[in-house]
Design an enzyme around this catalytic site. Sequence first.
Site: not given
Length: 586
Positions: A70, A198, A207, A227, A249, A251, A276, A365
Amino acid sequence: MMTQLPALQSWVDQVAAHTRPLAIHWCTGSEEEYQSLIEQMLVSGTLTTLNEKTYPNCYLHRSDPDDVARVEHLTFLCTQNEDDAGQNNNWMSPADGHAKMDALFDGCMEGRILYVIPYCMGPIESPYSRCGVEITDSPYVVANMKLMTRMGSAALQRIEREGTFVRGLHSTGELDPERRFIMHFPDELSIKSYGSGYGGNALLGKKCHALRIASYQAREEGWLAEHMLIVGLESPAGAIHYIACAFPSACGKTNLAMLIPPEELHDWKVWTLGDDIAWLHPDDTGKLRAVNPESGYFGVVPGTNRKTNKNAYDMIMHDAIFTNVATTADNEPWWEDKKDGAPAFDWQGRPYDPANGPAAHPNSRFTVAATNNPSYSKLADAPEGVPISAIVFGGRRKTVAPLVFEAKSWKHGVLVGAGTASETTAAMVGEVGVIRRDPMAMKPFCGYNFADYWSHWLSFEDTVPHLPKIFHVNWFRQSEDGEFLWPGFGENLRVLQWIIERCEHRAGAGETPIGFLPHPEDIDTIDLGISAETMELLTSVDAQQWRDEMISLGKYLESYGDRTPAELMRQQQLVLAALDKELARA
Ligand code: GTP
Ligand code: SPV
Ligand code: MN
């Protein structure tokens, strides 16, 4: 006419006239459509196959090396009034934002196909769900949206019925980092994203819509777009508690959402609702209920192995798209800490050479449908969502933050969320490992001024009688030589067990200036092999260090000016006063 909704048809016509694609494809979301997109991307080289025996229906996408995460510095919120965006966002006026983006989109789809993706964020039949349409020239985006969201004909029907939808316009453009912007126009329910393929920059339902635009709407309508993962924890007695956890993110949300109970707690069951994003709504019994707007995962690959999370490891062995992983000599995907096989080619396709850095990109990812997950909850499709017993904030902190603590009240819990700080990760472009404030794990995602957001959080106390309890966790405390002090992953259930027992008023805790902390013996550590000193450290707080933390938090909150809710400052003062009292006593 491809749709009965004139507003949709005319928007698509307008965009096509401006971007001038070769052809227009309206996505139905069928399996055949997915397969034909895959075939087409194999031909163009956008995807390659992986070992078909060991990784059936799995594909590798190697992105442009400059387009791997991002880009927060290129992400904007376009509101009439700059203050409404707040210092937590980059701001541009809607007129300037449109002018900039319209120039980039002019003719940008020449020679490409324009895909129209109708999608529904949330269960198709849920009153909490919201729809959008993404226009993109990237078949990779279409394939990812197919795995991650409820997209296609059913969503289109709902859009036609309702007449409203979020408009997301995306083009990969030339992938030039100098010509890359992600702009949000919340008053118009629209998004324009150019120059990146991406995930968070390009899968606009995620997002951009489900967090930035949705949080803006949620504030006006009295709910929360967060989130957060959503997970159901079923105790041996059969009681299920659902919790929602906000970690920044990379974590640990996906891993916690798919947690596998350790041997010691083998009679617990864990059900994944989402990994998420959570949309939280007050219900008519006075509780908060959660739905996951997504139906798939765009997850961090490195670190996934049979030991850390066997379900996640198995889940990505079929019907998955990998982005920026390495490959083995057998053409299997490979990543750091896979603990199986060895890399032959790195994420850029070069013969692997450790001198070039990690074999897989640290933010590589996987994309899979949630139905790949063996612990996917049956209630993930329930229109009414699930009731939430606890909200858990957390971050990556080598020092200072204890393993777990419970906020003293909702108001104090809002301070705890607002005070969350975490070390940056590879999920965003920029330096890794730098501590930054990431309130409620929403720093990159809140679609309006954080000060107003904290007021909105505080307001729930007046409208929701049975609010969840609020906790804070830190799985990432390290020793001086850089070892994690807590084993993490499945063992985190030991901490979640304490959280649930606190919700049921059964577990012990000690009251401290920062909240309720478990005594070492309140957490089940049987068979964990963790020393008494380590548990003591993990379940205590250094008053001086936390005082410094509170002082810096106070400055941060004040930096939002008059809009910062007075109640939040009062909560900060209360904690500070309690710490001062304790320090004076010591
Ligand atoms: P986003 O998709 O970016 O929002 O990330 P996420 O919060 O879902 O993070 P995820 O679960 O994918 O974890 C990110 C990284 O942290 C991975 O490399 C994991 O292996 C690692 N990780 C997850 N949980 C733990 C844990 O409990 N302890 C430790 N030490 N590492 C963890
Ligand atoms: C995150 O960065 O928090 C993610 C990945 O979940 S992305 O969808 O790319 O934002
Ligand atoms: Mn995320």
